[in-house]
Design an enzyme around this catalytic site. Structure first.
Site, mmCIF file in Angstrom:
data_model
loop_
_atom_site.group_PDB
_atom_site.id
_atom_site.type_symbol
_atom_site.label_atom_id
_atom_site.label_comp_id
_atom_site.label_asym_id
_atom_site.label_seq_id
_atom_site.Cartn_x
_atom_site.Cartn_y
_atom_site.Cartn_z
ATOM 1 N N TYR A 179 3.470 8.015 -11.994
ATOM 2 C CA TYR A 179 2.563 7.299 -11.094
ATOM 3 C C TYR A 179 1.683 6.309 -11.880
ATOM 4 O O TYR A 179 1.509 5.154 -11.484
ATOM 5 C CB TYR A 179 1.712 8.349 -10.383
ATOM 6 C CG TYR A 179 0.743 7.840 -9.361
ATOM 7 C CD1 TYR A 179 1.182 7.263 -8.170
ATOM 8 C CD2 TYR A 179 -0.626 7.950 -9.567
ATOM 9 C CE1 TYR A 179 0.274 6.810 -7.218
ATOM 10 C CE2 TYR A 179 -1.540 7.504 -8.623
ATOM 11 C CZ TYR A 179 -1.081 6.939 -7.454
ATOM 12 O OH TYR A 179 -1.984 6.487 -6.514
ATOM 13 N N ASN A 239 0.810 -1.223 0.000
ATOM 14 C CA ASN A 239 0.000 0.000 0.000
ATOM 15 C C ASN A 239 0.845 1.275 0.000
ATOM 16 O O ASN A 239 0.373 2.328 -0.423
ATOM 17 C CB ASN A 239 -0.913 -0.055 1.238
ATOM 18 C CG ASN A 239 -1.536 1.271 1.560
ATOM 19 O OD1 ASN A 239 -2.496 1.668 0.909
ATOM 20 N ND2 ASN A 239 -0.981 1.988 2.527
HETATM 21 P P1 NAD Z 1 -1.003 8.329 2.471
HETATM 22 O O1 NAD Z 1 0.044 9.307 2.100
HETATM 23 O O2 NAD Z 1 -1.977 8.768 3.504
HETATM 24 O O3 NAD Z 1 -0.363 6.985 2.922
HETATM 25 C C1 NAD Z 1 0.757 6.430 2.300
HETATM 26 C C2 NAD Z 1 1.722 5.994 3.355
HETATM 27 O O4 NAD Z 1 2.838 5.360 2.712
HETATM 28 C C3 NAD Z 1 2.298 7.169 4.142
HETATM 29 O O5 NAD Z 1 2.085 6.977 5.538
HETATM 30 C C4 NAD Z 1 3.785 7.150 3.805
HETATM 31 O O6 NAD Z 1 4.617 7.548 4.885
HETATM 32 C C5 NAD Z 1 4.013 5.699 3.423
HETATM 33 N N1 NAD Z 1 5.188 5.551 2.574
HETATM 34 C C6 NAD Z 1 5.551 6.325 1.523
HETATM 35 N N2 NAD Z 1 6.704 5.872 0.987
HETATM 36 C C7 NAD Z 1 7.064 4.769 1.703
HETATM 37 C C8 NAD Z 1 8.146 3.862 1.600
HETATM 38 N N3 NAD Z 1 9.089 4.001 0.680
HETATM 39 N N4 NAD Z 1 8.215 2.849 2.488
HETATM 40 C C9 NAD Z 1 7.264 2.705 3.453
HETATM 41 N N5 NAD Z 1 6.223 3.559 3.590
HETATM 42 C C10 NAD Z 1 6.109 4.566 2.717
HETATM 43 O O7 NAD Z 1 -1.772 7.961 1.118
HETATM 44 P P2 NAD Z 1 -2.956 6.978 0.796
HETATM 45 O O8 NAD Z 1 -3.892 7.734 -0.038
HETATM 46 O O9 NAD Z 1 -3.433 6.282 2.008
HETATM 47 O O10 NAD Z 1 -2.239 5.959 -0.175
HETATM 48 C C11 NAD Z 1 -2.167 4.567 0.009
HETATM 49 C C12 NAD Z 1 -2.018 3.884 -1.353
HETATM 50 O O11 NAD Z 1 -3.227 4.033 -2.098
HETATM 51 C C13 NAD Z 1 -0.920 4.442 -2.236
HETATM 52 O O12 NAD Z 1 -0.301 3.382 -2.907
HETATM 53 C C14 NAD Z 1 -1.672 5.307 -3.216
HETATM 54 O O13 NAD Z 1 -0.962 5.478 -4.413
HETATM 55 C C15 NAD Z 1 -2.907 4.514 -3.398
HETATM 56 N N6 NAD Z 1 -4.052 5.264 -3.917
HETATM 57 C C16 NAD Z 1 -4.701 6.149 -3.156
HETATM 58 C C17 NAD Z 1 -5.789 6.831 -3.677
HETATM 59 C C18 NAD Z 1 -6.591 7.775 -2.866
HETATM 60 O O14 NAD Z 1 -7.631 8.235 -3.339
HETATM 61 N N7 NAD Z 1 -6.169 8.085 -1.655
HETATM 62 C C19 NAD Z 1 -6.183 6.612 -5.013
HETATM 63 C C20 NAD Z 1 -5.505 5.693 -5.774
HETATM 64 C C21 NAD Z 1 -4.445 5.008 -5.204
#
Ligand code: NAD
Length: 911
Positions: free
Chosen positions: A657, A592
Site C-alpha cells: 500500500y 479515490n
Molecule cells: P472505502 O473502502 O470506504 O472506500 C473505497 C471504495 O473504493 C469502496 O467503495 C470500494 O468498493 C471501492 N473500490 C475498491 N476497489 C475498486 C476498484 N478496483 N474499482 C472501483 N472501485 C473500487 O475506503 P476509504 O477510506 O473511503 O478510501 C478512499 C481512498 O482514501 C482510498 O484510496 C484509500 O486508500 C485512501 N485513504 C483513506 C484513508 C482513511 O483514513 N480512510 C487514509 C489514507 C488514504
C-alpha cells in the site's frame, strides 16, 4: 481511589518576543540579553488572573458534570481583589452550585500545590467528592528587569475526585520555611527580589530536594519510581542541577517552559503538571513539587481513564495558538505600566452598582439567558415573554447557559472613536446558532481578520477597571475563530455548475462524501464503484454505486453509476466513456478507489502485492490517461490523487500500500508538468477518515471525530476553478490540514569537484551531507539539479578579491583582516568561530588580541563565541541585506558561547 479526575490549562494568546525587550531597553540594561531567548506569554489588556482562571476551569470542566463540583479553590499571588472572594467570583461565572465552598489560597507561589493537597485531603476524608482547584497568576516586574523576561502569564486547573480518576494520588510531603526569596508588601505594586545567587543556593537547591526526599522516605520510593519530575525553577542551569541532585535523568525532567511562555507564578507547577498529563500514558508516575516559603511534593500514578478524557485545549493547545509581538511599548500599555492620554471620553464614570450586579449575577457573570419551555426558543437576555412571534408564551422561560453555545458574527464594526486600550474597538452582533443574540465586544483579533459569518467562541474578560475604587468589571466577549470565515462570495457558495466529475470508489467512505458534496454544488457525477470487499475480493455489487446515485438524485442532482474496476485499462476507459456518454465532457477526476491487503513483507505474497498496486497506482493511471486526453481537448482539467500517511511516512505491515501510495506522488510530480500548458492541475490528498478501511485500526472515540466530511472541502477545493495550485500534497483529517512536501537539503561539496571523495570523507562530512537546515523544495528535476551545478560554477568559486566577481563566503574571510577596525579593538581578547553551512560554506575563526586580527581556516579549540549560519544568509548579513537582529530572532543566525561578545563584531569589522 482518589486523585485527579480532569485537567485544563490556559496561556494567553499574546507572546512577547523577549529580544524586543532587549532591543528597546538593551541600551540601559545590556545584561538582559542573557535571558532574551524565546517568548513570554502576556495577557491581552482585558485579561487578568480572574479571566485566565475562568478559561482554565472551563477547559478542565469540559465533558464533566458541573453540578457535582462541591468546592472551588482559587490560587494566586495576584488576585485583583484583596477582599472579595475571587474563588466565589469564578464559581459564579462557571455557574457552579451555590451550596459549595469557594475559597482563595494566596500569598505564596506554592499556594496551588498546598490547595491541591487540601482538596485531596478533603476528598479522602469523604466530606466532599469533587473539588476544582485553579491556579492563575499575572505578575508584574519593573521594565528591563530579568524578571520581566522570566515571568509569563498563565493558569491551569485540576479537578480532584474519587470517581473516574485519571491520576491516582499516592501521597504528599510538605515543608514550610519562612525563606523570603522575594516578597510584596500589601501596599506595593512590584515584588522585591533578594539576590539571585542566594535564592538559588539556599532556596531552590536545598528546599525542593528537602521536600522531594521527604516524600521518597514517606512513601518508601526513589527516583526510579518516577517517570516525570515536575518542579518550577526559572534558573535554567539550577533546574537541571536540582534534577541531577535528585538523581533524575534529563529525559524525566519536565521542561520549565522558559522559551515557550515563561514562569507563570503560582500556576506554574500546575501548568507543567498539566503538560505532563497531556503526554502521559497509563501507568506513568509523576512527581510534582511547588516552591515558595517551603515546598510541597505530590506523587501520582496515571490510570487507564486518562485515555477516555474528552479532547480539550490544554496547555499544548494554548501554546500552539499564539500571536507573537515585537512591540514592547504595547506590552507595557496592556499592563498599564506606562501612562498614556486616553481622552475625555475615558473619564466617564465606571462605578459598578453592587445591587444590580447581585440581582443580575446569573446574566452578567454566568451568561445565562432563557429558553422557552413551550416552543424551545432560546433568547438572551431572559424575559417574561418568549420572543418567538408564533409562541409569545408568558412565564415559560427556564435558565439557559450561552457561554459554550456555537455562535457566529451577524455584523461588526471597528470603532476608532470609542475609548480603547487597543484601538479600534471591535464589536458587533453575535448570533447563537440555536437561538439568541447580543451585542458583544470582540477580543483577541485584528479588524482585518474579522468577517460576517465567522464563528466565534465566548470568553469572560475585563471590560473596565475602576481605579478610583479598585474594582474590575467583567463581561463575556466574543473571539472570532481564525479560519472559520466564509470566503468572499462564498455566501452563495463555490459552485461546480456545468462541471462533470468522475469519482472512483464513490460507493462508500470518502468517495461518497466527495460525490455528494460536488453534486450539491452543481456538478454532474459519474459514481464509479466496483462494490467489492475492503480487500478487493468478491464479485462486486452494483448496489454501492446505485445507492449514491439515488442519494444524489434525491438532492436534485444529476449522476450516473459505473461499476467497472479501475484496476484494468479497459475499466478506466469505460469509466471515462460513461462521463462522455452521459454528460458530453469531463472536467474533474478524483482517483479515490482503494483496497487494503496488509501483510508484513515475508508474508506479502505476489498476489497481495499486485492487487494493491493494481487498484491504487495502476488504477490512477488507467482512469487518468483517457481522462487527460479529453481534458486536453477542453483545455481544462482538475485531477485529484489519493495518497496516504502510510506511504508518505511509513506504516508497519503495508509495504504494498505504501509503495502504491507514494508511487502516486511520482505520478503527480510529472503529470503536473505535462498538464501545465493545458490548464490541467493535479494535486494529492492524504486523507485521515473513519471508513471501513480504518474502522478496525483506529480507537472508537477517534473514529467518531473523523468523519469523511472533514476531508471533503479540501478535495473539492482541488477540484475547483479557484485552485491554481499544481503538485501539492495536503494531509486532511478532522478539520486539520497541513502540507507535506519533498524537500532537499543544502548539501556540501567534498573534494572540490576534482578529486573523488573517499569513503572516510563521506563519514567525516556526514553532518553536512545529512543536514536539512535551509532545505528547499524544487518544482522539477532540472531545478533540483541546479544546486549541484551551481556548487561548481565559477561564480561560487570566485574569491571576493577577483575583479567583477560576487562576494562569497571565502572572499569574506579572506578580506576580514582588511575590514578589521584596529582602533575599535582596544582591550579586546576574543576568538570568533564561524561555522558556515551550505555548498559555499566552511569553518573559519578570527583571533582578536592586542589590536590585531588573525583569520584562520578550521575550528578553534576554545572559541569565545561561535556563529552559525547558512552561506547565503551570511553573505546577505555582510552585505547588509539581512539585519543581524532579525537574523538572530528568526533563527537564521545562531550564537553559542558568549552572547555579549558577539555584539563586538559589528564594531570590529566594517565591510
Ligand atoms: P472505502 O473502502 O470506504 O472506500 C473505497 C471504495 O473504493 C469502496 O467503495 C470500494 O468498493 C471501492 N473500490 C475498491 N476497489 C475498486 C476498484 N478496483 N474499482 C472501483 N472501485 C473500487 O475506503 P476509504 O477510506 O473511503 O478510501 C478512499 C481512498 O482514501 C482510498 O484510496 C484509500 O486508500 C485512501 N485513504 C483513506 C484513508 C482513511 O483514513 N480512510 C487514509 C489514507 C488514504
Amino acid at each position: 481511589m482518589i486523585g485527579i479526575t480532569s485537567y485544563g490549562g490556559y496561556i494567553p494568546r499574546l507572546r512577547l518576543n523577549r529580544m524586543s525587550i532587549f532591543q528597546s531597553m538593551g541600551w540601559f540594561a545590556p545584561a538582559i540579553v542573557m535571558v532574551a531567548q524565546g517568548e513570554r506569554s502576556f495577557c491581552n489588556w482585558d485579561e487578568d488572573t480572574i479571566t485566565m482562571a475562568v478559561e482554565a476551569s472551563r477547559d478542565c470542566l469540559k465533558g464533566m458534570d458541573k453540578s457535582k463540583v462541591d468546592a472551588h479553590y482559587m490560587c494566586s499571588t495576584t488576585l485583583p481583589f484583596a477582599d472579595r472572594s475571587c474563588a466565589g467570583l469564578v464559581k459564579t461565572v462557571l455557574n457552579l452550585r451555590d451550596d459549595i465552598i469557594a475559597e482563595d489560597f494566596t500569598a505564596s507561589l506554592k499556594c496551588g500545590t498546598s490547595a491541591l493537597i487540601t482538596a485531596l485531603d478533603a476528598v479522602k476524608g469523604g466530606e466532599r467528592r469533587n473539588i476544582l482547584v485553579t491556579a492563575s497568576d499575572k505578575r508584574e516586574a519593573k521594565a528591563a528587569y530579568f524578571y520581566e523576561m522570566w515571568f509569563g502569564d498563565g493558569a491551569a486547573s485540576l479537578l480532584v475526585g474519587d470517581t473516574d480518576v485519571i491520576a491516582e494520588y499516592k501521597g504528599s510531603y510538605s515543608v514550610s520555611h519562612d525563606f523570603v526569596d522575594h516578597f510584596r508588601g500589601s501596599w506595593n505594586e512590584y515584588d522585591y527580589m533578594w539576590e539571585e545567587r542566594w535564592v538559588r543556593d539556599e532556596g531552590y537547591s536545598k528546599i525542593i530536594p528537602e521536600a522531594v526526599t521527604g516524600l521518597f522516605h514517606k512513601l518508601s520510593i526513589s527516583m526510579d519510581d518516577v517517570d516525570t519530575l515536575v518542579f518550577p525553577c526559572f534558573f535554567k542551569a539550577e533546574h537541571r542541577k536540582i534534577a541531577k541532585k535528585l538523581g533524575a535523568a534529563p529525559e524525566k525532567v519536565m521542561d520549565n517552559f522558559h522559551e515557550a511562555c515563561g514562569e507563570t507564578g503560582a500556576a506554574h507547577p500546575f501548568v507543567m503538571f498539566v503538560s505532563a498529563l497531556e503526554k502521559a500514558k497509563p501507568g506513568d508516575r509523576i512527581l510534582m513539587a511547588g516552591f515558595g516559603q517551603g515546598c510541597d511534593a505530590l506523587y501520582f500514578q496515571v490510570t487507564d481513564n486518562i485515555e477516555k478524557l474528552p479532547a480539550r485545549k490544554g496547555i499544548s493547545g494554548c501554546l500552539e495558538n499564539k500571536k507573537t509581538v515585537d512591540n514592547y511599548p504595547k506590552f507595557l500599555k496592556f499592563r498599564d505600566l506606562i501612562k498614556t492620554e486616553m481622552g475625555i471620553r475615558a473619564e466617564a464614570p465606571t462605578q459598578t452598582a453592587m445591587t444590580v450586579l447581585w440581582r443580575n449575577r446569573k446574566m452578567l457573570m454566568g451568561l445565562i439567558g432563557g429558553k422557552c419551555t413551550a416552543c424551545g426558543t432560546a433568547q438572551f437576555p431572559k424575559m417574561d415573554i418568549c420572543v418567538n412571534p408564533d409562541c409569545n408564551a408568558v412565564d415559560t422561560q427556564e435558565d439557559y447557559e450561552f457561554a459554550d453555545e456555537p455562535a457566529f458574527i451577524k455584523s461588526f464594526t471597528g470603532d476608532l472613536l470609542a475609548v480603547s486600550v487597543d484601538p479600534p474597538a471591535i464589536y458587533g452582533m453575535i448570533q447563537f446558532e440555536n437561538g439568541g443574540r447580543f451585542m458583544a465586544d470582540f477580543t483577541d483579533c485584528e479588524l482585518g481578520d474579522v468577517s460576517v459569518g465567522q464563528k466565534v467562541s465566548l470568553t469572560y474578560r475585563r471590560r473596565y477597571v475602576d481605579k478610583e475604587r479598585g474594582f474590575s468589571g467583567y463581561f463575556w466577549k466574543a473571539i472570532p475563530i481564525p479560519g472559520t470565515a466564509p470566503e468572499v462570495g462564498e455566501q452563495e457558495g463555490m459552485r461546480f455548475d456545468g462541471k462533470v466529475a468522475v469519482v472512483t470508489g464513490a460507493g462508500a467512505g470518502l468517495g461518497r462524501s466527495y460525490a455528494l458534496e460536488l453534486a450539491r454544488r452543481g456538478a454532474k457525477i459519474v459514481v464509479n464503484d466496483l462494490g467489492g470487499a475492503p480487500d478487493g475480493s468478491g464479485k462486486g455489487s452494483k448496489s454501492a454505486a446505485d445507492k449514491v446515485v439515488d442519494e444524489i438524485k434525491e438532492l436534485g442532482g444529476e449522476a450516473v453509476a459505473n461499476y467497472d474496476s479501475v484496476a484494468t485499462p479497459e475499466g478506466g476507459q469505460s469509466i471515462v466513456d460513461s462521463a462522455i456518454k452521459a454528460f458530453g465532457k469531463l472536467d474533474i477526476v478524483i482517483n479515490n478507489a482503494g483496497i487494503l491487503r496488509d501483510k508484513t513483507i515475508v508474508k506479502m505474497e505476489p498476489e497481495n502485492w499486485d492487487a494493491v498496486i493494481d487498484v491504487h497506482l495502476k488504477g490512477a493511471y488507467n482512469v487518468t490517461r483517457p481522462a487527460f486526453s479529453k481534458m486536453r481537448e477542453n483545455r481544462y482539467g482538475r485531477i485529484v490523487l489519493t495518497t496516504s500517511a502510510a506511504g508518505l511516512y511509513g506504516n508497519f505491515g503495508q509495504t504494498n500500500y505504501s509503495a502504491a501510495k507514494v508511487g502516486l506522488i511520482g505520478f503527480m510530480n510529472t503529470l503536473k508538468l505535462e498538464g501545465e500548458k493545458h490548464n490541467i492541475k493535479v494535486n494529492t490528498v492524504a486523507p485521515a477518515a473513519a471508513t471501513r478501511l480504518t474502522k478496525d485500526i483506529l480507537p472508537p472515540d477517534l473514529l467518531e471525530k473523523m468523519k469523511p466530511e472533514f476531508v471533503t472541502p479540501l478535495v473539492l477545493y482541488f477540484s475547483s476553478d479557484q485552485c491554481e495550485d499544481n503538485g501539492l500534497i495536503i494531509n486532511a483529517g478532522m478539520g486539520y490540514f497541513n502540507r507535506a512536501a519533498i524537500v532537499t537539503g543544502p548539501g556540501t561539496v567534498i573534494g572540490g569537484g576534482t578529486s573523488v571523495p573517499s569513503l572516510e570523507d563521506i563519514h567525516k562530512n556526514w553532518k553536512a551531507i545529512n543536514s536539512l537546515e535551509g532545505a528547499e523544495e524544487f518544482p522539477n528535476a532540472t531545478a533540483a539539479f541546479g544546486p549541484m551545478l551551481d556548487a561548481f560554477s565559477p561564480k561560487k568559486k570566485a574569491d571576493a578579491g577577483e575583479a567583477g566577481s560576487e562576494l562569497t563566503v571565502k572572499g569574506i574571510f579572506d578580506g576580514l583582516p582588511n575590514a578589521f577596525q584596529a582602533d575599535q579593538a582596544a582591550g579586546a581578547d576574543v576568538v570568533f568561530q564561524f561555522d558556515i553551512s551550505g555548498p559555499a560554506g566552511g569553518v573559519w575563526y578570527a583571533t582578536i588580541k592586542e589590536g590585531t586580527c588573525e583569520v584562520s581556516e578550521g575550528s578553534h579549540s576554545s572559541p569565545t563565541t561561535t556563529i552559525r549560519m547558512a552561506d547565503n544568509d551570511f553573505v546577505k548579513l555582510i552585505t547588509g541585506e539581512l539585519n543581524a537582529m532579525s537574523a538572530f530572532t528568526s533563527g537564521k543566525l545562531r550564537i553559542e558561547g558568549d552572547l555579549m561578545k558577539a555584539q563586538l563584531i559589528g564594531k570590529l569589522f566594517k565591510f
